[in-house]
Design a protein around this motif. Structure first.
Motif, PDB file in Angstrom:
ATOM      1  N   GLY A  79       0.804  -1.221   0.000  1.00 27.35           N
ATOM      2  CA  GLY A  79       0.000   0.000   0.000  1.00 27.35           C
ATOM      3  C   GLY A  79       0.833   1.264   0.000  1.00 27.35           C
ATOM      4  N   PRO A  80       0.137   2.423  -0.139  1.00 30.55           N
ATOM      5  CA  PRO A  80       0.859   3.700  -0.206  1.00 30.55           C
ATOM      6  C   PRO A  80       1.611   4.034   1.077  1.00 30.55           C
ATOM      7  CG  PRO A  80      -1.536   4.039  -0.131  1.00 30.55           C
ATOM      8  CD  PRO A  80      -1.304   2.568  -0.281  1.00 30.55           C
ATOM      9  N   MET A  81       1.182   3.494   2.209  1.00 31.89           N
ATOM     10  CA  MET A  81       1.864   3.760   3.476  1.00 31.89           C
ATOM     11  C   MET A  81       2.993   2.754   3.738  1.00 31.89           C
ATOM     12  SD  MET A  81       0.710   6.456   4.784  1.00 31.89           S
ATOM     13  CE  MET A  81      -0.700   7.534   4.898  1.00 31.89           C
ATOM     14  N   LYS A  82       3.281   1.899   2.765  1.00 35.28           N
ATOM     15  CA  LYS A  82       4.382   0.930   2.846  1.00 35.28           C
ATOM     16  C   LYS A  82       4.334   0.102   4.125  1.00 35.28           C
ATOM     17  CE  LYS A  82       7.336   4.350   0.745  1.00 35.28           C
ATOM     18  NZ  LYS A  82       8.541   5.090   1.013  1.00 35.28           N
ATOM     19  N   GLY A  83       3.145  -0.286   4.516  1.00 30.67           N
ATOM     20  CA  GLY A  83       3.013  -1.171   5.676  1.00 30.67           C
ATOM     21  C   GLY A  83       2.815  -0.446   6.991  1.00 30.67           C
TER      22      GLY A  83
END
Ligand code: SF4
Ligand code: SF4
Length: 185
Positions: free
Chosen positions: A48-52
């Protein structure tokens, strides 16, 4: 010839037993944690865009300058956020809307809107002060840079993207509805 009293031998035995008990206790914690479910977040290799990274809704990250349902900027350049800011890190220049150049729904808009993240303490006072809900906290958090001037964010970096207009899906007439697939022998 060495002579050990019964008391000395007893003390040594007790000391060894205490050491073994201590090691067993420590290893029991180690083994328990080895098989417990992982609770750390897999940042920055997660999806995802928040990188986990996972955030609570209340997390105060980078600000977002919001738009209304017509795509116009909600900020009306009233300066209340700048006045409320205890770090004095909001810089605004106001300009008048015209019929040819309408940026916000009100008389004025923010031609320049800068936030200096060298100084911002993410207190949220600006968000509370805004009468039009134009400024909110997003969840952006990756601010690290080697150049402090990169931490002065301009309006263009803070503005919410324009949402595509919703278009109604055409209703299919009954003649256009597909027939259920037939099984062929
Ligand atoms: S969060 Fe606080 S310090 Fe940061 S811009 Fe808003 S009022 Fe200023
Ligand atoms: S963000 Fe809100 S408080 Fe700040 S100038 Fe714009 S309308 Fe006023």
């Amino acid at each position: 010839m060495l002579h050990f009293s019964k008391q000395t031998i007893y003390t040594e035995h007790m000391s060894i037993i205490r050491d073994i008990a201590g090691i067993a206790k420590g290893m029991s914690v180690t083994f328990r944690e080895m098989f417990a479910p992982t609770v750390v977040e897999n940042y920055p290799d997660g999806p995802g865009p928040m990188k986990g990274a996972v955030f609570q809704e209340r997390f105060r990250g980078l600000h977002v300058l919001q738009r209304d349902e017509n795509g116009l900027e909600k900020c009306v350049a009233c300066f209340l956020c700048a006045a409320a800011c205890p770090s004095n890190c909001i810089y605004i220049e106001a300009a008048e809307n015209t019929e040819e150049n309408r940026i916000s729904g009100a008389e004025r808009y923010a031609e320049v809107y800068n936030i200096d993240y060298n100084r911002c303490i993410f207190c949220g006072y600006c968000v509370e002060a805004c009468p039009t809900d134009a400024i909110t906290h997003g969840h952006g958090f990756e601010l690290a840079t080697f150049n402090a001037s990169n931490l002065v964010y301009r309006k263009e970096q803070l503005l919410a993207p324009i949402k595509p207009m919703r278009t109604e899906a055409p209703v299919e007439s009954t003649s256009q509805l597909k027939e259920p697939a037939q099984d062929h022998p």
